[in-house]
Write a protein that holds these residues in place. Structure first.
Motif, short mmCIF file in Angstrom:
data_model
loop_
_atom_site.label_atom_id
_atom_site.label_comp_id
_atom_site.label_asym_id
_atom_site.label_seq_id
_atom_site.Cartn_x
_atom_site.Cartn_y
_atom_site.Cartn_z
N ARG A 86 5.74 -7.97 -7.70
CA ARG A 86 6.37 -6.68 -7.45
C ARG A 86 6.36 -6.37 -5.96
N GLU A 88 5.64 -3.32 -3.19
CA GLU A 88 5.02 -2.02 -3.00
C GLU A 88 5.26 -1.54 -1.57
N SER A 89 5.42 -0.24 -1.40
CA SER A 89 5.62 0.36 -0.07
C SER A 89 6.77 -0.30 0.67
N THR A 94 3.77 -8.32 -3.79
CA THR A 94 2.44 -8.34 -4.41
C THR A 94 2.45 -9.18 -5.67
N TYR A 169 -1.08 -9.36 -1.34
CA TYR A 169 0.31 -9.12 -0.97
C TYR A 169 0.65 -9.81 0.35
#
Length: 211
Positions: A86, A88-89, A94, A169
């Protein structure tokens, strides 16, 4: 027999049993498994196969950077069919499970200046600062100058293979010697032929082995 066939990674490692030949031990928290040979203890066995986690991410936006300033590459699109990876931010790719992963990046660079300028790309792991920079991952690209009133353009493909733990990540960091170098997206066209949107950056992440 007293040895359970399903347990957490930590418990398997702590007990370190010798599985019977052909016996399967499954890690309930990672989805990984090992197959016994009747001789080697758990911690010396290799993981069997790969769960095949993957993700594809892209950006439909132009991306800029201040000259000589490390900047995160960002993503605003992802394939909903992906599994176990996925973003993130907007920048942190990640992984949800431990394993060996390949990261492939395809970037569209544009240079509006009349001189050639360089751009640099490298990986950063689990850190928002330079302490997370991954050694031996820098790629240098000399982006051609504008010509005939049209910005110069280069396409660059970058790939790296990394062992990662759950929830690690990776970010792709870039810097340019001149702010007129950008990551350039392109709109879809219908004339003189039909062509889909061109993302400024695409990243494919796929697990090639359990670990």
């Amino acid at each position: 027999m007293s040895v359970q066939k399903i347990d957490t990674r930590a418990n398997w490692a702590a007990r370190n049993p010798i599985l019977l030949a052909g016996e399967i031990g499954f890690e309930s928290d990672t989805g990984n498994e090992k197959v016994g040979d009747g001789r080697l203890p758990w911690n010396r066995l290799h993981y069997y196969g790969s769960a095949g986690h993957w993700g594809e991410f892209a950006s439909t936006e132009n991306q800029t950077a201040v000259a000589n300033t490390p900047t995160e590459t960002t993503f605003n699109r992802f394939d909903e069919n992906g599994d176990g990876v996925r973003v993130e931010s907007t920048s942190r790719l990640t992984v949800e499970y431990p394993g060996i992963y390949v990261f492939e990046f395809n970037l569209q660079l544009s240079n509006a200046d009349s001189q050639i300028h360089d751009a640099y790309f490298w990986l950063r792991k689990n850190n928002s600062g330079s302490a997370g920079d991954v050694p031996l991952t820098t790629t240098t690209v000399s982006v051609i100058e504008s010509h005939g009133g049209v910005p110069g353009g280069n396409n660059v493909l970058i790939d790296h293979t990394l062992p990662l733990q759950a929830n690690d990540y990776i970010e792709l960091i870039w810097a340019t010697s001149d702010a007129q170098v950008t990551l350039k997206a392109g709109a879809a066209i219908t004339s003189p032929y039909t062509r889909p949107t061109r993302p400024s950056v695409v990243c494919n992440v796929f697990q090639i082995a359990s670990a």
